[in-house]
Design a protein around this motif. Structure first.
Motif, PDB file in Angstrom:
ATOM      1  N   UNK A 196     -18.951  77.500 140.478  1.00  0.00           N
ATOM      2  CA  UNK A 196     -19.489  78.756 140.057  1.00  0.00           C
ATOM      3  C   UNK A 196     -19.033  79.770 141.096  1.00  0.00           C
ATOM      4  N   UNK A 197     -18.780  79.456 142.549  1.00  0.00           N
ATOM      5  CA  UNK A 197     -18.088  80.552 143.239  1.00  0.00           C
ATOM      6  C   UNK A 197     -16.713  80.753 142.870  1.00  0.00           C
ATOM      7  N   UNK A 198     -15.956  79.925 142.266  1.00  0.00           N
ATOM      8  CA  UNK A 198     -14.592  80.363 141.725  1.00  0.00           C
ATOM      9  C   UNK A 198     -14.609  81.191 140.491  1.00  0.00           C
ATOM     10  N   UNK A 199     -15.628  80.777 139.640  1.00  0.00           N
ATOM     11  CA  UNK A 199     -15.778  81.561 138.597  1.00  0.00           C
ATOM     12  C   UNK A 199     -16.020  83.129 138.864  1.00  0.00           C
ATOM     13  N   UNK A 217     -28.430  84.467 142.942  1.00  0.00           N
ATOM     14  CA  UNK A 217     -26.952  85.202 143.527  1.00  0.00           C
ATOM     15  C   UNK A 217     -25.784  85.056 142.681  1.00  0.00           C
ATOM     16  N   UNK A 218     -25.761  83.804 142.103  1.00  0.00           N
ATOM     17  CA  UNK A 218     -24.810  83.351 141.036  1.00  0.00           C
ATOM     18  C   UNK A 218     -25.260  83.842 139.688  1.00  0.00           C
ATOM     19  N   UNK A 219     -26.346  84.198 139.406  1.00  0.00           N
ATOM     20  CA  UNK A 219     -26.771  84.583 137.986  1.00  0.00           C
ATOM     21  C   UNK A 219     -26.402  83.338 137.121  1.00  0.00           C
ATOM     22  N   UNK A 220     -26.995  82.210 137.371  1.00  0.00           N
ATOM     23  CA  UNK A 220     -26.701  80.911 136.638  1.00  0.00           C
ATOM     24  C   UNK A 220     -28.256  80.162 136.712  1.00  0.00           C
ATOM     25  N   UNK A 273     -26.226  71.803 139.621  1.00  0.00           N
ATOM     26  CA  UNK A 273     -26.383  70.388 139.912  1.00  0.00           C
ATOM     27  C   UNK A 273     -26.268  69.644 138.635  1.00  0.00           C
ATOM     28  N   UNK A 274     -25.454  68.352 138.645  1.00  0.00           N
ATOM     29  CA  UNK A 274     -25.171  67.662 137.579  1.00  0.00           C
ATOM     30  C   UNK A 274     -25.402  66.221 138.003  1.00  0.00           C
TER      31      UNK A 274
END
Length: 73
Positions: free
Chosen positions: A10-13, A54-57, A63-64
């Motif tokens: 998510x940070x990379x995206x 923060x990540x808008x997710x 988590x998986x």
């Protein structure tokens, strides 16, 4: 490990650094590293909420669950 943490994806995206993410969530970079590397034993819902904000997710983006039997194959 059955729960995989996908913060790095998510940070990379979002092209967001760990330092910026840590500051915006209210964690230390060291604690973000513990989460990213799967060494955390627990995550508070308030922390998970802040990370999602923060990540808008959604939590499922971070988590998986992976079946241990699948990992062994």
């Amino acid at each position: 490990m059955p729960i995989v943490v996908r913060i790095d994806v998510e940070l990379a995206k979002r092209k967001m650094s760990v330092g910026e993410f840590a500051e915006r969530v209210g964690l230390t970079p060291a604690n973000v590293a513990v989460l990213k590397n799967g060494r955390a034993k627990a995550v508070r819902f308030s922390t998970l909420e802040a990370m999602c904000r923060v990540l808008d997710c959604q939590p499922g983006d971070l988590l998986e669950w992976v079946d241990d039997e699948d990992e062994d194959r």
